[in-house]
Design a protein around this motif. Structure first.
Motif, PDB file in Angstrom:
ATOM      1  N   TYR A  77      27.070   3.012  30.451  1.00  0.00           N
ATOM      2  CA  TYR A  77      27.780   3.405  29.234  1.00  0.00           C
ATOM      3  C   TYR A  77      26.819   3.772  28.111  1.00  0.00           C
ATOM      4  O   TYR A  77      27.073   4.725  27.353  1.00  0.00           O
ATOM      5  N   ILE A  78      25.716   3.053  27.982  1.00  0.00           N
ATOM      6  CA  ILE A  78      24.738   3.338  26.926  1.00  0.00           C
ATOM      7  C   ILE A  78      24.209   4.769  27.069  1.00  0.00           C
ATOM      8  O   ILE A  78      24.187   5.544  26.103  1.00  0.00           O
ATOM      9  N   VAL A  79      23.793   5.113  28.294  1.00  0.00           N
ATOM     10  CA  VAL A  79      23.267   6.460  28.536  1.00  0.00           C
ATOM     11  C   VAL A  79      24.345   7.514  28.287  1.00  0.00           C
ATOM     12  O   VAL A  79      24.110   8.524  27.606  1.00  0.00           O
ATOM     13  N   LEU A  80      25.540   7.272  28.823  1.00  0.00           N
ATOM     14  CA  LEU A  80      26.628   8.238  28.703  1.00  0.00           C
ATOM     15  C   LEU A  80      27.065   8.409  27.256  1.00  0.00           C
ATOM     16  O   LEU A  80      27.305   9.534  26.792  1.00  0.00           O
ATOM     17  N   SER A  81      27.154   7.302  26.517  1.00  0.00           N
ATOM     18  CA  SER A  81      27.579   7.359  25.119  1.00  0.00           C
ATOM     19  C   SER A  81      26.598   8.146  24.270  1.00  0.00           C
ATOM     20  O   SER A  81      26.993   8.970  23.437  1.00  0.00           O
ATOM     21  N   ILE A  82      25.307   7.904  24.485  1.00  0.00           N
ATOM     22  CA  ILE A  82      24.289   8.618  23.706  1.00  0.00           C
ATOM     23  C   ILE A  82      24.368  10.117  23.968  1.00  0.00           C
ATOM     24  O   ILE A  82      24.389  10.935  23.030  1.00  0.00           O
ATOM     25  N   TYR A  83      24.469  10.498  25.260  1.00  0.00           N
ATOM     26  CA  TYR A  83      24.448  11.924  25.586  1.00  0.00           C
ATOM     27  C   TYR A  83      25.803  12.606  25.410  1.00  0.00           C
ATOM     28  O   TYR A  83      25.889  13.834  25.532  1.00  0.00           O
ATOM     29  N   THR A  84      26.814  11.834  25.096  1.00  0.00           N
ATOM     30  CA  THR A  84      28.073  12.441  24.652  1.00  0.00           C
ATOM     31  C   THR A  84      27.879  13.087  23.290  1.00  0.00           C
ATOM     32  O   THR A  84      28.457  14.143  22.988  1.00  0.00           O
ATOM     33  N   PHE A  85      27.040  12.466  22.460  1.00  0.00           N
ATOM     34  CA  PHE A  85      26.826  12.958  21.097  1.00  0.00           C
ATOM     35  C   PHE A  85      25.589  13.827  20.946  1.00  0.00           C
ATOM     36  O   PHE A  85      25.474  14.548  19.956  1.00  0.00           O
ATOM     37  N   VAL A  86      24.650  13.752  21.900  1.00  0.00           N
ATOM     38  CA  VAL A  86      23.413  14.525  21.760  1.00  0.00           C
ATOM     39  C   VAL A  86      23.703  16.021  21.667  1.00  0.00           C
ATOM     40  O   VAL A  86      23.128  16.721  20.819  1.00  0.00           O
ATOM     41  N   THR A  87      24.588  16.525  22.524  1.00  0.00           N
ATOM     42  CA  THR A  87      24.878  17.964  22.517  1.00  0.00           C
ATOM     43  C   THR A  87      25.487  18.429  21.195  1.00  0.00           C
ATOM     44  O   THR A  87      24.970  19.377  20.587  1.00  0.00           O
ATOM     45  N   PRO A  88      26.574  17.824  20.678  1.00  0.00           N
ATOM     46  CA  PRO A  88      27.116  18.296  19.396  1.00  0.00           C
ATOM     47  C   PRO A  88      26.154  18.118  18.222  1.00  0.00           C
ATOM     48  O   PRO A  88      26.100  18.980  17.333  1.00  0.00           O
ATOM     49  N   VAL A  89      25.388  17.030  18.201  1.00  0.00           N
ATOM     50  CA  VAL A  89      24.414  16.833  17.119  1.00  0.00           C
ATOM     51  C   VAL A  89      23.315  17.890  17.210  1.00  0.00           C
ATOM     52  O   VAL A  89      22.857  18.424  16.187  1.00  0.00           O
ATOM     53  N   THR A  90      22.893  18.236  18.430  1.00  0.00           N
ATOM     54  CA  THR A  90      21.881  19.277  18.617  1.00  0.00           C
ATOM     55  C   THR A  90      22.416  20.633  18.187  1.00  0.00           C
ATOM     56  O   THR A  90      21.691  21.444  17.593  1.00  0.00           O
ATOM     57  N   LEU A  91      23.686  20.908  18.484  1.00  0.00           N
ATOM     58  CA  LEU A  91      24.308  22.160  18.037  1.00  0.00           C
ATOM     59  C   LEU A  91      24.284  22.263  16.511  1.00  0.00           C
ATOM     60  O   LEU A  91      24.051  23.342  15.952  1.00  0.00           O
ATOM     61  N   CYS A 223      33.524  20.447  22.305  1.00  0.00           N
ATOM     62  CA  CYS A 223      33.087  19.044  22.403  1.00  0.00           C
ATOM     63  C   CYS A 223      34.070  18.110  21.703  1.00  0.00           C
ATOM     64  O   CYS A 223      34.261  16.959  22.127  1.00  0.00           O
ATOM     65  N   LEU A 224      34.693  18.590  20.626  1.00  0.00           N
ATOM     66  CA  LEU A 224      35.627  17.769  19.860  1.00  0.00           C
ATOM     67  C   LEU A 224      36.874  17.436  20.663  1.00  0.00           C
ATOM     68  O   LEU A 224      37.425  16.337  20.565  1.00  0.00           O
ATOM     69  N   ILE A 225      37.332  18.388  21.489  1.00  0.00           N
ATOM     70  CA  ILE A 225      38.530  18.165  22.308  1.00  0.00           C
ATOM     71  C   ILE A 225      38.343  16.961  23.216  1.00  0.00           C
ATOM     72  O   ILE A 225      39.269  16.180  23.445  1.00  0.00           O
ATOM     73  N   PRO A 259      34.061  22.540  28.918  1.00  0.00           N
ATOM     74  CA  PRO A 259      33.221  22.724  27.722  1.00  0.00           C
ATOM     75  C   PRO A 259      31.729  22.574  27.998  1.00  0.00           C
ATOM     76  O   PRO A 259      30.918  23.346  27.490  1.00  0.00           O
ATOM     77  N   ARG A 260      31.341  21.572  28.807  1.00  0.00           N
ATOM     78  CA  ARG A 260      29.923  21.342  29.081  1.00  0.00           C
ATOM     79  C   ARG A 260      29.330  22.454  29.935  1.00  0.00           C
ATOM     80  O   ARG A 260      28.131  22.710  29.866  1.00  0.00           O
ATOM     81  N   CYS A 261      30.163  23.108  30.749  1.00  0.00           N
ATOM     82  CA  CYS A 261      29.678  24.215  31.561  1.00  0.00           C
ATOM     83  C   CYS A 261      29.600  25.513  30.751  1.00  0.00           C
ATOM     84  O   CYS A 261      28.683  26.314  30.915  1.00  0.00           O
ATOM     85  N   LEU A 262      30.571  25.712  29.875  1.00  0.00           N
ATOM     86  CA  LEU A 262      30.617  26.941  29.085  1.00  0.00           C
ATOM     87  C   LEU A 262      29.564  26.958  27.986  1.00  0.00           C
ATOM     88  O   LEU A 262      29.038  28.009  27.632  1.00  0.00           O
ATOM     89  N   SER A 263      29.255  25.780  27.453  1.00  0.00           N
ATOM     90  CA  SER A 263      28.358  25.685  26.304  1.00  0.00           C
ATOM     91  C   SER A 263      27.010  26.368  26.532  1.00  0.00           C
ATOM     92  O   SER A 263      26.601  27.223  25.739  1.00  0.00           O
TER      93      SER A 263
END
Length: 293
Positions: A77-91, A223-225, A259-263
């Motif tokens: 969960y720690i890894v998954l939670s962090i990388y759930t937000f890494v993409t939108p924050v990087t955008l 990502c918001l959806i 979304p993760r594939c289209l991004s």
């Protein structure tokens, strides 16, 4: 259901292969791994690939009703939670880079240097860790030692004992996405003002910056959806477990996988410099060399 499982594996494998090809392309040219926007793009590729792999494994665990001990689920969960937000924050960081490039061109080289890019990546991961810390800090407060050795189906719902914990998780997530949306909108407005006042090549550069920021806004919306999926699944889980499995598969394909594939495709294939190099190496040199080489 087995056909659905196989279909998901094929889709995940396909887009991870595409991401790996894009990552290989990133390391083929010096201008890519020495430029801030391409480095941040590579971070989104790594984040999306890792996210797809972990979520796909958890989804199969849920479907086949495979359990794991809670302490292992916490690590996942720690890894998954962090990388759930890494993409939108990087955008959002990529949007700010375009804002600096268009509105502060004389300082772009200084602000978006390689050293500052490394600091930016560290800040992105630090900010992405805050929601995880918020959820797990409340979880560790109420969880007993014996709870960590229990076997459960790994899901974020097992970390929530009380309703207010779910509300806290929702509030933190919505706050993050509100800040990111506001940042993108403000950047778009600022760049639009510069575009109206510019002329010639500056006007063309400003319009390109506007299109890039608009693309980042669309990626962030995708990502918001995904944010609402856990709340829908938690409600369905209380009704019927089989229905929960079906809903989770639907949400995964529609709101997580797509979304993760289209991004990466949206951003990578619209960058002329990147797409020329990508075509050249993807076609093993058969694609006509572009003057960028």
């Amino acid at each position: 259901m087995n056909e659905r499982v196989i279909l998901v594996q094929v889709i995940v494998l396909l887009f991870i292969s595409i991401n790996c090809l894009m990552m290989a392309t990133f390391f083929m040219k010096d201008c890519f791994y020495s430029t801030m926007r391409y480095i941040l793009f590579a971070i989104t590729l790594l984040s999306d690939s890792l996210f797809l792999v972990i979520t796909n494994i958890l989804l199969n665990f849920t479907y086949f009703r495979l359990t794991m001990q809670i302490w292992l689920c916490v690590i996942v969960y720690i890894v998954l939670s962090i990388y759930t937000f890494v993409t939108p924050v990087t955008l959002t960081a990529m949007t700010l880079e375009r804002y600096v490039a268009v509105c502060m061109p004389l300082r772009h080289g200084e602000i978006c240097s390689t050293r500052n890019t490394i600091n930016c990546i560290l800040i992105i991961h630090a900010l992405s860790s805050v929601p995880c810390v918020a959820v797990l800090s409340t979880f560790f407060t109420y969880a007993s030692r014996s709870f960590f050795t229990q076997d459960r189906i790994c899901s974020v719902e097992i970390f929530i004992f009380y309703t207010w914990q779910g509300h806290l998780r929702s509030t933190v997530s919505e706050f993050y996405f509100s800040i990111m949306c506001i940042t993108i909108v403000v950047s778009y407005v600022k760049i639009m003002k510069v575009a109206k006042a510019a002329s010639g090549e500056d006007k063309q550069s400003s319009r390109k910056g506007l299109r890039t920021v608009a693309v980042h806004g669309f990626q962030l919306l995708l990502c918001l959806i995904q944010l609402w999926c856990p709340f829908i699944e938690a409600a369905v889980l209380q009704i019927n477990f089989l229905l929960f499995i079906n809903v989770r598969y639907f949400n995964y394909i529609t709101f997580t996988l797509a979304p993760r594939c289209l991004s990466p495709l949206i951003y990578g294939l619209r960058d002329e410099k990147f797409v020329h190099v990508l075509k050249y190496y993807a076609l093993c040199g058969l694609y006509k060399k572009h003057n960028l080489f």
